[in-house]
Design an enzyme around this catalytic site. Sequence first.
Site, PDB file in Angstrom:
ATOM      1  N   ASN A   9       0.886  -1.163   0.000  1.00 16.50           N
ATOM      2  CA  ASN A   9       0.000   0.000   0.000  1.00 16.50           C
ATOM      3  C   ASN A   9       0.926   1.216   0.000  1.00 16.50           C
ATOM      4  O   ASN A   9       1.415   1.631   1.046  1.00 16.50           O
ATOM      5  CB  ASN A   9      -0.875  -0.053   1.264  1.00 16.50           C
ATOM      6  CG  ASN A   9      -1.859   1.079   1.326  1.00 16.50           C
ATOM      7  OD1 ASN A   9      -1.841   1.988   0.512  1.00 16.50           O
ATOM      8  ND2 ASN A   9      -2.722   1.022   2.328  1.00 16.50           N
ATOM      9  N   ARG A  97      -2.556  -2.096  -3.405  1.00 21.20           N
ATOM     10  CA  ARG A  97      -3.728  -1.246  -3.236  1.00 21.20           C
ATOM     11  C   ARG A  97      -3.577  -0.077  -4.217  1.00 21.20           C
ATOM     12  O   ARG A  97      -2.602   0.669  -4.164  1.00 21.20           O
ATOM     13  CB  ARG A  97      -3.790  -0.711  -1.824  1.00 21.20           C
ATOM     14  CG  ARG A  97      -4.981   0.184  -1.635  1.00 21.20           C
ATOM     15  CD  ARG A  97      -5.012   0.718  -0.233  1.00 21.20           C
ATOM     16  NE  ARG A  97      -6.224   1.476  -0.023  1.00 21.20           N
ATOM     17  CZ  ARG A  97      -6.522   2.048   1.125  1.00 21.20           C
ATOM     18  NH1 ARG A  97      -5.713   1.926   2.143  1.00 21.20           N
ATOM     19  NH2 ARG A  97      -7.632   2.716   1.246  1.00 21.20           N
ATOM     20  N   HIS A 185     -12.581   3.611  -0.475  1.00 23.49           N
ATOM     21  CA  HIS A 185     -12.580   2.703   0.695  1.00 23.49           C
ATOM     22  C   HIS A 185     -13.210   1.353   0.353  1.00 23.49           C
ATOM     23  O   HIS A 185     -13.673   0.628   1.240  1.00 23.49           O
ATOM     24  CB  HIS A 185     -13.340   3.301   1.900  1.00 23.49           C
ATOM     25  CG  HIS A 185     -12.629   4.452   2.555  1.00 23.49           C
ATOM     26  ND1 HIS A 185     -13.290   5.564   3.025  1.00 23.49           N
ATOM     27  CD2 HIS A 185     -11.323   4.654   2.827  1.00 23.49           C
ATOM     28  CE1 HIS A 185     -12.421   6.413   3.554  1.00 23.49           C
ATOM     29  NE2 HIS A 185     -11.216   5.878   3.442  1.00 23.49           N
ATOM     30  N   ARG A 245      -9.579  16.562   5.556  1.00 30.46           N
ATOM     31  CA  ARG A 245     -10.322  16.869   4.322  1.00 30.46           C
ATOM     32  C   ARG A 245     -11.701  17.434   4.657  1.00 30.46           C
ATOM     33  O   ARG A 245     -12.295  17.067   5.667  1.00 30.46           O
ATOM     34  CB  ARG A 245     -10.478  15.607   3.465  1.00 30.46           C
ATOM     35  CG  ARG A 245      -9.197  15.215   2.764  1.00 30.46           C
ATOM     36  CD  ARG A 245      -9.331  13.882   2.056  1.00 30.46           C
ATOM     37  NE  ARG A 245      -8.605  12.836   2.728  1.00 30.46           N
ATOM     38  CZ  ARG A 245      -8.782  11.519   2.538  1.00 30.46           C
ATOM     39  NH1 ARG A 245      -9.672  11.103   1.676  1.00 30.46           N
ATOM     40  NH2 ARG A 245      -8.065  10.644   3.197  1.00 30.46           N
ATOM     41  N   GLU A 383      -7.815  -4.041   5.268  1.00 30.40           N
ATOM     42  CA  GLU A 383      -7.700  -3.911   3.812  1.00 30.40           C
ATOM     43  C   GLU A 383      -6.606  -4.823   3.256  1.00 30.40           C
ATOM     44  O   GLU A 383      -6.732  -5.372   2.161  1.00 30.40           O
ATOM     45  CB  GLU A 383      -7.417  -2.443   3.451  1.00 30.40           C
ATOM     46  CG  GLU A 383      -8.653  -1.575   3.651  1.00 30.40           C
ATOM     47  CD  GLU A 383      -8.348  -0.139   4.031  1.00 30.40           C
ATOM     48  OE1 GLU A 383      -7.434   0.090   4.849  1.00 30.40           O
ATOM     49  OE2 GLU A 383      -9.032   0.752   3.520  1.00 30.40           O
TER      50      GLU A 383
END
Length: 407
Positions: A9, A97, A185, A245, A383
Amino acid sequence: MPRRVLTLNAGSSSIKFALYQAADGDRPSGAAALVCGQVEGLGASPRLTAENGGGETLAERAFAPAQMADHGAAMDAILQLLNERVPGASVDAVGHRIVHGGPRFAEPVVLDSAVMAELEALSPLAPLHQPHNLAGVRAAQRGFPAAVQVGCFDTAFHRHHAWVEDTYALPRAFYDKGVRRYGFHGLSYEYVSQQMARVAPAVAAGRMIVAHLGNGASLCAIQDGRSVASTMGFTALDGLPMGTRCGQLDPGVVLYLLQTGRMTADELQDLLYHDCGLKGLSGVSQDLRDLEASGDPAAGAAIDYFVHRIRREIGALAAALGGLDGLVFSAGIGEHSVRVRAAVCAGLEWLGLSLAPDRNAAGAELISAEGSKVAVFVVGTDEEQMIARHTLRVAQAAPRPEAARQD
Ligand code: ADP
């Protein structure tokens, strides 16, 4: 038959990695982590840390910036660590990823040169993530030339949305050119949805909202294991406020800041991705733990705003699903913040949802009260595990990579 899968990742200044061993019978769903770790601080003060599957520290090394200048050098250090710590470890497949799969990639895919060219072309859609993800792929191709490289996309799980969930009300030509609500996601939602099929099969087969509340935060409406709607859209800025964010924002604000000459496009990008959300609202921190510990009223107000937006979006997604059977909290905040879970649920009684405060405080898996029409769960996300499962499955059917066939 692939036995060992490395998951990667790669972000702007970090690479997270995990090495998995396929379980007996090569079931794609049964992979156990042998080693996991990360390189952080690339470009500034690089550090490599790793632990084994039991959580024991295997490595903690600091590097001078010149020793580890880029993703390639970080991959060399990871390779060296794996050789030292897992002797004889061959890596059969590497799962990456990748933030953006564009309109086309609805499934994980082998990363051959044609696919890589397509993914490069998507970089303008995710300029802060995609180039780093692809740099990680190129570094892994050099480090593990005989391994099958597989891309797993954050957008893929959402690719079957109905058109009304997939589009903005812009002229149709924009949609055709790829200006769509992609959602992100996806690997986390897929993992949680599969966990829920074990934890509460009837709920997983019905209408669920999963709340992925980490530094990045979004909600996903899932019906019978398939994503129906997401709070995230064209980029990972939309929807809920996050650590740094902004979340949903009137595009008129962006126009105003550009047109009045107060900000350039680059400054705006920096503002919206790095200085808004919990950090911008509180002026204290982007980290929820700091806000919960702070006595500053602005920290409490930032949490109130975060919770309020989650409740509003749960209402919207429940409408998209036509009702709700389950609500699932996941990721750092969702798994650990008793306060945020309680506050979110406190406004949702109208849905027939009733929280059990003692179960919530204890961090139980099921935190709703007996008789609650909506069952509420806390389920950890993983993940990396999802990438490993996909990669084992895809690699089993894949030809050996071009580089391996040449020697
Ligand atoms: P990322 O999106 O970077 O993977 P995580 O899923 O690790 O992020 O979530 C990070 C967030 O989780 C941070 O805001 C952090 O404060 C919050 N968090 C982690 N542990 C706790 C805790 N025990 N209580 C409250 N918040 C927590």
